[in-house]
Design an enzyme around this catalytic site. Structure first.
Site, short mmCIF file in Angstrom:
data_model
loop_
_atom_site.label_atom_id
_atom_site.label_comp_id
_atom_site.label_asym_id
_atom_site.label_seq_id
_atom_site.Cartn_x
_atom_site.Cartn_y
_atom_site.Cartn_z
N LYS A 14 11.93 130.85 43.04
CA LYS A 14 11.72 132.29 42.82
C LYS A 14 10.23 132.61 42.64
CE LYS A 14 14.32 132.49 39.06
NZ LYS A 14 14.80 131.11 38.85
N ARG A 88 18.82 138.11 33.42
CA ARG A 88 19.51 136.81 33.32
C ARG A 88 20.86 136.94 32.63
NH1 ARG A 88 14.39 133.54 33.44
NH2 ARG A 88 14.89 131.35 33.53
N ARG A 127 7.34 118.87 38.89
CA ARG A 127 6.53 120.07 39.11
C ARG A 127 5.33 120.19 38.17
NH1 ARG A 127 9.65 125.81 38.84
NH2 ARG A 127 9.83 125.43 36.61
N ARG A 161 5.00 122.36 32.46
CA ARG A 161 5.69 123.20 31.49
C ARG A 161 6.43 122.34 30.47
NH1 ARG A 161 8.84 127.96 34.61
NH2 ARG A 161 10.32 127.44 32.97
N ARG A 172 18.92 124.57 30.56
CA ARG A 172 18.57 125.73 31.40
C ARG A 172 19.64 125.94 32.48
NH1 ARG A 172 12.79 123.91 33.08
NH2 ARG A 172 12.59 125.86 34.25
P1 AMP Z 1 11.37 130.90 33.61
O1 AMP Z 1 9.89 130.77 33.70
O2 AMP Z 1 11.90 132.10 34.32
O3 AMP Z 1 12.09 129.63 34.02
O4 AMP Z 1 11.71 131.12 32.05
C1 AMP Z 1 11.36 130.15 31.08
C2 AMP Z 1 12.15 130.40 29.80
O5 AMP Z 1 11.81 131.70 29.27
C3 AMP Z 1 13.66 130.44 29.93
O6 AMP Z 1 14.24 129.13 29.90
C4 AMP Z 1 14.05 131.27 28.72
O7 AMP Z 1 13.92 130.52 27.52
C5 AMP Z 1 12.96 132.33 28.71
N1 AMP Z 1 13.31 133.50 29.56
C6 AMP Z 1 12.65 133.93 30.67
N2 AMP Z 1 13.21 135.03 31.19
C7 AMP Z 1 14.27 135.31 30.40
C8 AMP Z 1 15.28 136.32 30.42
N3 AMP Z 1 15.31 137.26 31.37
N4 AMP Z 1 16.22 136.30 29.43
C9 AMP Z 1 16.21 135.36 28.46
N5 AMP Z 1 15.31 134.37 28.39
C10 AMP Z 1 14.34 134.33 29.34
#
Ligand code: AMP
Length: 216
Positions: A14, A88, A127, A161, A172
């Site tokens: 994404k 989400r 990554r 990360r 996740r």
């Molecule tokens: P991402 O970078 O999108 O993989 O997000 C990393 C982490 O941020 C996720 O595993 C969640 O802990 C938190 N997070 C990001 N976006 C959301 C969302 N829309 N709702 C809830 N938690 C989120």
């Protein structure tokens, strides 16, 4: 201007595709994950509160992410918004619909990026990114030409990360299947869903997304 959601499990690509759309179409990427990591780095109260939850791979509360998105939507986007990692949950999806409607905007398309779980584990555990410009690399499939040096900007600050490890990734994925995957049916029923093969070459995925955008 088109507003789209990129939907898919962690590691589906994404962020990579969103960055291309920013460069090619002057769209604005709204990644709640990036916003939360920024809050953590800059040491805000909210950033401190979400840090452990994120490191475990669990979702942060709907209120926090809806608040972050509401603030950005009010600033407007010339080329349209790309929602990356948001919504989400069904509650977030409903909130987004209302926020867009109140600002006189709508959602043009939801693009589901389909990948299988085994590919995700391999993609995510290798990554890393350039801390200076955000270019994404991978130990096996896309190492930088010179070890430790970013091909794009020459920076030397490679970052991994905290949640890109096998244990957090399991959580996740579980969060994705329990709470986020119902959005596939939700947007399908609204007639807004298009699915693309997220395992295809990066350029092929990009052109599938472009086709959806051209029709939007
Ligand atoms: P991402 O970078 O999108 O993989 O997000 C990393 C982490 O941020 C996720 O595993 C969640 O802990 C938190 N997070 C990001 N976006 C959301 C969302 N829309 N709702 C809830 N938690 C989120």
């Amino acid at each position: 201007m088109p507003n789209i959601i990129l939907l898919g499990p962690p590691g589906a690509g994404k962020g990579t595709q969103a960055k291309r759309l920013v460069d090619e179409r002057a769209m604005v990427q709204l990644s709640t994950g990036d916003m939360l990591r920024e809050a953590k780095t800059s040491g805000t109260e909210m950033g401190k509160r979400v840090s452990d939850v994120m490191a475990r791979g669990e979702l942060v509360t709907d209120e926090i992410v809806i608040g972050l998105i509401a603030e950005k939507l009010s600033q407007g986007a010339g080329g349209g918004f790309i929602f990356d990692g948001f919504p989400r949950t069904l509650k977030q999806a409903d909130a987004l619909g209302k926020l867009l409607a109140t600002s006189g905007q709508n959602l043009s398309a939801v693009i589901e990026m389909q990948v299988d779980d085994a590919a995700l584990v391999a993609r995510i555990t290798g990554r890393f990114t350039c801390g200076t410009c955000g270019e994404v690399y991978h130990d096996q499939t896309r190492p930088p030409k010179v070890d430790g040096t970013c091909d794009a900007c020459g920076g030397h600050d490679m970052k991994r990360r905290a949640d890109d490890n096998e244990s957090a990734l399991k959580t996740r994925l579980m969060e994705y299947y329990k709470k986020t995957s119902p959005l596939i049916g939700y947007y399908y029923a609204k007639g807004q869903l298009t699915s693309v093969d997220g395992l295809a070459e990066m350029d092929v995925v990009a052109s599938s997304i472009s086709k959806v955008l051209d029709k939007a």
